[in-house]
Design a protein around this motif. Structure first.
Motif, PDB file in Angstrom:
ATOM      1  N   ILE A 143     124.480   9.522  25.127  1.00  0.00           N
ATOM      2  CA  ILE A 143     124.286  10.755  26.136  1.00  0.00           C
ATOM      3  C   ILE A 143     125.273  10.634  27.524  1.00  0.00           C
ATOM      4  O   ILE A 143     124.954   9.675  28.273  1.00  0.00           O
ATOM      5  CB  ILE A 143     122.831  10.782  26.716  1.00  0.00           C
ATOM      6  N   PHE A 157     126.148  10.975  30.655  1.00  0.00           N
ATOM      7  CA  PHE A 157     125.640  11.439  31.768  1.00  0.00           C
ATOM      8  C   PHE A 157     126.756  11.902  32.588  1.00  0.00           C
ATOM      9  O   PHE A 157     126.437  12.881  33.514  1.00  0.00           O
ATOM     10  CB  PHE A 157     124.978  10.526  32.449  1.00  0.00           C
ATOM     11  N   PHE A 208     122.095  19.454  29.164  1.00  0.00           N
ATOM     12  CA  PHE A 208     121.474  18.504  28.110  1.00  0.00           C
ATOM     13  C   PHE A 208     120.303  19.068  27.629  1.00  0.00           C
ATOM     14  O   PHE A 208     119.954  19.099  26.548  1.00  0.00           O
ATOM     15  CB  PHE A 208     121.366  17.309  28.878  1.00  0.00           C
ATOM     16  N   ILE A 248     120.502  18.435  19.278  1.00  0.00           N
ATOM     17  CA  ILE A 248     121.572  17.867  19.798  1.00  0.00           C
ATOM     18  C   ILE A 248     122.377  17.228  18.784  1.00  0.00           C
ATOM     19  O   ILE A 248     121.884  16.661  17.692  1.00  0.00           O
ATOM     20  CB  ILE A 248     121.173  16.439  20.767  1.00  0.00           C
ATOM     21  N   ASP A 283     117.102   6.457  24.079  1.00  0.00           N
ATOM     22  CA  ASP A 283     117.495   7.416  25.331  1.00  0.00           C
ATOM     23  C   ASP A 283     116.713   8.555  25.220  1.00  0.00           C
ATOM     24  O   ASP A 283     116.703   9.212  26.134  1.00  0.00           O
ATOM     25  CB  ASP A 283     119.087   7.857  24.922  1.00  0.00           C
ATOM     26  N   TYR A 284     116.029   8.947  24.386  1.00  0.00           N
ATOM     27  CA  TYR A 284     115.371  10.198  24.332  1.00  0.00           C
ATOM     28  C   TYR A 284     114.060  10.042  25.193  1.00  0.00           C
ATOM     29  O   TYR A 284     113.746  10.852  26.081  1.00  0.00           O
ATOM     30  CB  TYR A 284     114.666  10.551  23.068  1.00  0.00           C
ATOM     31  N   LEU A 313     132.246  -0.372  25.171  1.00  0.00           N
ATOM     32  CA  LEU A 313     130.668  -0.726  24.819  1.00  0.00           C
ATOM     33  C   LEU A 313     130.463  -0.245  23.486  1.00  0.00           C
ATOM     34  O   LEU A 313     129.298  -0.094  23.198  1.00  0.00           O
ATOM     35  CB  LEU A 313     130.040  -0.093  25.810  1.00  0.00           C
ATOM     36  N   LYS A 344     126.732   9.064  19.551  1.00  0.00           N
ATOM     37  CA  LYS A 344     125.318   8.860  19.971  1.00  0.00           C
ATOM     38  C   LYS A 344     125.032   8.208  21.384  1.00  0.00           C
ATOM     39  O   LYS A 344     124.347   7.365  21.715  1.00  0.00           O
ATOM     40  CB  LYS A 344     124.574   7.685  18.979  1.00  0.00           C
ATOM     41  N   TYR A 366     127.401  13.407  21.573  1.00  0.00           N
ATOM     42  CA  TYR A 366     126.360  12.972  21.070  1.00  0.00           C
ATOM     43  C   TYR A 366     126.409  12.696  19.564  1.00  0.00           C
ATOM     44  O   TYR A 366     126.299  11.736  18.900  1.00  0.00           O
ATOM     45  CB  TYR A 366     125.046  13.357  21.305  1.00  0.00           C
ATOM     46  N   ARG A 376     122.475   1.093  22.872  1.00  0.00           N
ATOM     47  CA  ARG A 376     122.670   2.371  23.249  1.00  0.00           C
ATOM     48  C   ARG A 376     122.272   2.358  24.786  1.00  0.00           C
ATOM     49  O   ARG A 376     122.778   3.224  25.546  1.00  0.00           O
ATOM     50  CB  ARG A 376     121.912   3.275  22.499  1.00  0.00           C
ATOM     51  N   ILE A 377     121.415   1.593  25.104  1.00  0.00           N
ATOM     52  CA  ILE A 377     120.755   1.746  26.536  1.00  0.00           C
ATOM     53  C   ILE A 377     121.983   1.069  27.389  1.00  0.00           C
ATOM     54  O   ILE A 377     122.104   1.776  28.295  1.00  0.00           O
ATOM     55  CB  ILE A 377     119.529   0.945  26.537  1.00  0.00           C
ATOM     56  N   LEU A 390     124.205   3.980  27.945  1.00  0.00           N
ATOM     57  CA  LEU A 390     123.612   5.194  28.433  1.00  0.00           C
ATOM     58  C   LEU A 390     123.677   4.800  30.076  1.00  0.00           C
ATOM     59  O   LEU A 390     124.041   5.601  30.993  1.00  0.00           O
ATOM     60  CB  LEU A 390     122.266   5.405  28.349  1.00  0.00           C
ATOM     61  N   PHE A 449     112.354   2.679  27.732  1.00  0.00           N
ATOM     62  CA  PHE A 449     113.561   2.901  28.514  1.00  0.00           C
ATOM     63  C   PHE A 449     113.100   4.020  29.617  1.00  0.00           C
ATOM     64  O   PHE A 449     113.145   4.986  29.214  1.00  0.00           O
ATOM     65  CB  PHE A 449     114.731   3.187  27.929  1.00  0.00           C
ATOM     66  N   ILE A 459     129.493  -3.804  30.820  1.00  0.00           N
ATOM     67  CA  ILE A 459     130.574  -4.367  30.027  1.00  0.00           C
ATOM     68  C   ILE A 459     130.688  -5.755  29.762  1.00  0.00           C
ATOM     69  O   ILE A 459     130.614  -6.379  28.772  1.00  0.00           O
ATOM     70  CB  ILE A 459     131.805  -3.674  30.507  1.00  0.00           C
TER      71      ILE A 459
END
Lengths: 361, 328
Positions: free
Chosen positions: A34, A36, A295, A303, B98-99, A97, A32, A28, A102-103, A106, B35, B296
């Motif tokens: 996360i 998974f 996490f 983080i 994302d948080y 990517l 930046k 992160y 960021r979405i 993720l 989100f 992608i």
């Protein structure tokens, strides 16, 4: 279980969370994201260690070696397998990517996680594998340290592993972590390792716990050295500070990111080998909860911060073990951890050690 | 014939349930850009609130007619889920991107963990309606089964219709423009006088309420709910439906839900095996691959934020005049 034995257990669990959280926080900190899939790297590490130990055992290679040496090798194999997988995943799924939202990144991480999990379900069986059967923990040369001889509970204790009968008197056997084990497993352990039986078990600092604490401490020191005192560490810090400028200064950003993924997954894999040794079982879905909990630990510590991830892991492990103190709160262990997550995110979004970043409009 | 009917009606009702879920998630995720990874949590809250209301009020007064019970159940489910949506919406005022996703994911895990240990609603085992829906062997009564299915088909159509209408009308009102502006730039829209707090909470409350509606529909249809059915995987599934269709596209959501629901069902029926195991077993891996490839290759989803009839190709196909594209 008493407070002290719970705390000892929680501290060991916390060390594992810390190891996994380090990978989260490093990745992160740099891109930046996360990640998974980190929990799945951990799971793959556990299987690598399991296969390694099974091979060593069946080929009889284990005979001349020390158990500690064997565990170290298992950790290295697990770490290497997880690390290589992480580098491949980064190259195939995350690198395309890098400039996306960021979405999107993720969601990709989520997809990778699901993919690896189900691939593992296909390749390995859905059953839990008994990690204890490989010759890992049956070494009785080192004594355990007994702290308190007055913890009254009927059952049996022997010095590498502690089992006791449920004190309600049912025929259920519990491992030290409170997991139920079958009577055959209990018998197996008794045949292979049980030397002394006590009428009353006691709180013991088990050898496994000491192994976990020392390995995590050593790994933490090593990581600190890597990040602070090597060229690649300096490059990692530069990339996490400013992605683009680091590239302009002649740092190969792609390579640094790959390396970060490798190190992060290496730590998770090593942690997985330790967990296999500690709890004795592994399964394809074992990565989900520890991954999410780690996490949470990374968020508690802030983080992106390496000492934060370590302390966050220890804090979360200890806090979770305290929840188990009362039978009323014990089932809500997971809810408790995620409630901490939400509270921290809302009131202290940078955690305890995170950098405060001012948002620019 | 009976088997075909029961299979088709089963698919139809469950598609309706997923449609309501995906449409409401599209409101939160696609329009407002919040989100959320915990939509199954709202679904679970709705299902359990509705079922608890129906079962316990039936126990209190066995004479209450079923239709009234169901209406009460809907109210309880939507109310309960909306309340929870308000609570989950509060962190969203401070969290972004994302948080927020992680916080909502944590919320849905908390819901499942609590439901697993809540004895009043059956705990980890299921919470069945039992004799309420199928009194005295009615389960084996063909007529009763057909009536049950038909009722739920009608209810499903009504639920999807209401949901689509409400969300579509919001989208084209001044509220909708305010919500869209949140997605584009929160700070800028606040500068333009949009009440950010109000709209974020509104979106969460409304989305959660519709998820609650889907919950009660699902509960009375299957007559047996367990916390397992609302796990994290379900949230991902709903999210994938929204993302595949296109964030902010209602017609895209319709297409994605039908495709993503029917394909695994057809695969399961096909009895094809790959490497010795049924093809349906490979579906989740394929699912994950689709998600990764989609992100992608086409991160905006099939239709992006357009509606089906705004796409130029479709318009040409149906001989409509003018250029495609959304109105200003």
């Amino acid at each position: 279980m008493t407070l002290l034995s719970l705390l000892l257990d929680g501290l060991a669990l916390g060390c594992i969370y810390a190891l996994i959280a380090l990978g989260y926080t490093m990745v992160y900190g740099i891109i930046k994201l996360i990640n998974f899939a980190h929990g799945e790297f951990y799971m793959i590490g556990a299987y690598a260690a399991f296969i390694f130990l099974a091979v060593v055992r069946t080929t009889g290679l284990a005979e001349p070696y020390d158990t500690a040496m064997l565990l170290l090798c298992a950790m290295l194999v697990a770490g290497a397998a997880a690390g290589v997988l992480a580098v491949i995943v980064e190259r195939l799924a995350y690198r395309p990517l890098r400039r996306a939202s960021r979405i999107a990144a993720l969601l990709t991480a989520l997809g990778v996680s699901l993919f690896l999990q189900n691939a593992a379900l296909k390749v390995f069986s859905q059953n839990t594998e008994a990690f204890r059967k490989p010759p890992l923990v049956v070494d009785r040369r080192y004594p355990t340290f007994e702290i308190n001889a007055t913890d009254v509970r009927p059952g049996a204790v022997f010095d590498t592993e502690v089992f006791w009968r449920d004190d309600v008197g049912s025929e259920q056997f519990l491992s030290p972590a409170g997991f139920a084990i079958s009577e055959e497993e209990f018998r197996w352990a008794a045949e292979h390792g049980a030397r002394r039986f006590y009428r009353y078990p006691r709180v013991t600092v088990r050898r496994k716990q000491i192994i976990i604490w020392t390995s995590v401490a050593l790994i933490a020191v090593g990581l600190h050295f890597l990040v602070r005192h090597t060229r690649i560490g300096k490059a990692m810090r530069a990339v996490s500070y400013d992605f683009e400028t680091a590239g302009l200064m002649g740092i190969n950003v792609d390579r640094v990111i790959s390396f970060t993924f490798f190190i992060g997954a290496l730590l998770a894999g090593a942690g997985a080998a330790l967990v296999g040794m500690y709890y004795g079982t592994i399964k394809p879905t074992m990565g989900i909860m520890p991954g999410l909990k780690a996490f949470v630990a990374a968020v508690i510590g802030g983080i992106g911060s390496i000492p934060g991830a370590l302390l966050g892991g220890l804090a979360l492990g200890t806090a979770e073990s305290l929840v188990q103190l009362s039978p009323i709160t014990a089932p809500y262990q997971d809810a408790f951890a995620f409630a901490i997550l939400i509270v921290i995110l809302v009131f202290l979004p940078n955690g305890f050690f995170g950098r405060h970043e001012r948002e620019k409009v | 014939m009976e088997a075909l009917f029961s299979r088709l009606s089963n698919d139809f009702v469950l598609i309706c349930v997923y449609l309501v879920l995906a449409l409401s998630l599209n409101l939160i995720n696609g329009y407002a850009g919040l989100f959320s990874l915990g939509h199954a949590g709202f679904w679970a809250v709705g299902a359990y609130c509705g079922s608890a209301f129906i079962i316990y009020s039936h126990q209190a007064g066995p004479g209450i007619p079923g239709a009234l019970l169901f209406c009460g159940g809907i109210t309880a489910a939507m109310g309960g889920a909306a309340l929870v949506g308000l609570i989950v919406g509060l962190p969203s005022l401070r969290l972004q991107g994302d948080y927020l996703a992680i916080a909502s994911l944590g919320f849905s895990l908390i819901v499942v963990n609590i439901l697993n240990n809540l004895a009043v609603v059956g705990g980890a085992s299921s919470f069945p309606f039992g004799g309420l829906v199928w009194p005295d062997g009615a389960l084996y009564d063909l007529k009763a089964r057909v009536a049950h299915n038909l009722t739920h088909i009608v209810l499903g159509v009504l639920a999807v219709g209401t949901c689509t209408l409400v969300i579509r009308n919001i989208r084209h009102s001044s509220h909708g423009r305010a919500i869209l502006s949140l997605r584009e730039d929160e700070v800028a829209s606040a500068m333009c006088g949009v009440n950010v707090v109000k709209y974020k909470l509104l979106v969460f409350v409304l989305g959660a309420a519709f998820a609650g509606l889907a919950g009660v529909l699902y509960a009375t249809y299957t007559t047996r709910i367990a916390p397992e059915a609302f796990n994290f995987m379900e949230s991902v599934k709903i999210l994938l439906m929204v993302v595949l269709g296109g964030l902010g596209s209602l017609s895209g959501t319709f297409i994605a839900v039908i495709v993503l629901y029917e394909v695994p069902e057809l695969l399961r029926m096909s009895h094809v095996t790959i490497a010795g195991s049924p093809v349906a077993d490979w579906w989740v891996m394929l699912y994950a691959l689709v998600l990764v490839m989609l992100m992608i290759l086409r991160p905006q989803g099939l239709l992006g934020s357009k509606e089906l009839f705004e796409c130029a190709g479709i318009r040409r196909l149906f001989g409509m005049a003018g250029r495609g594209g959304r109105e200003a």
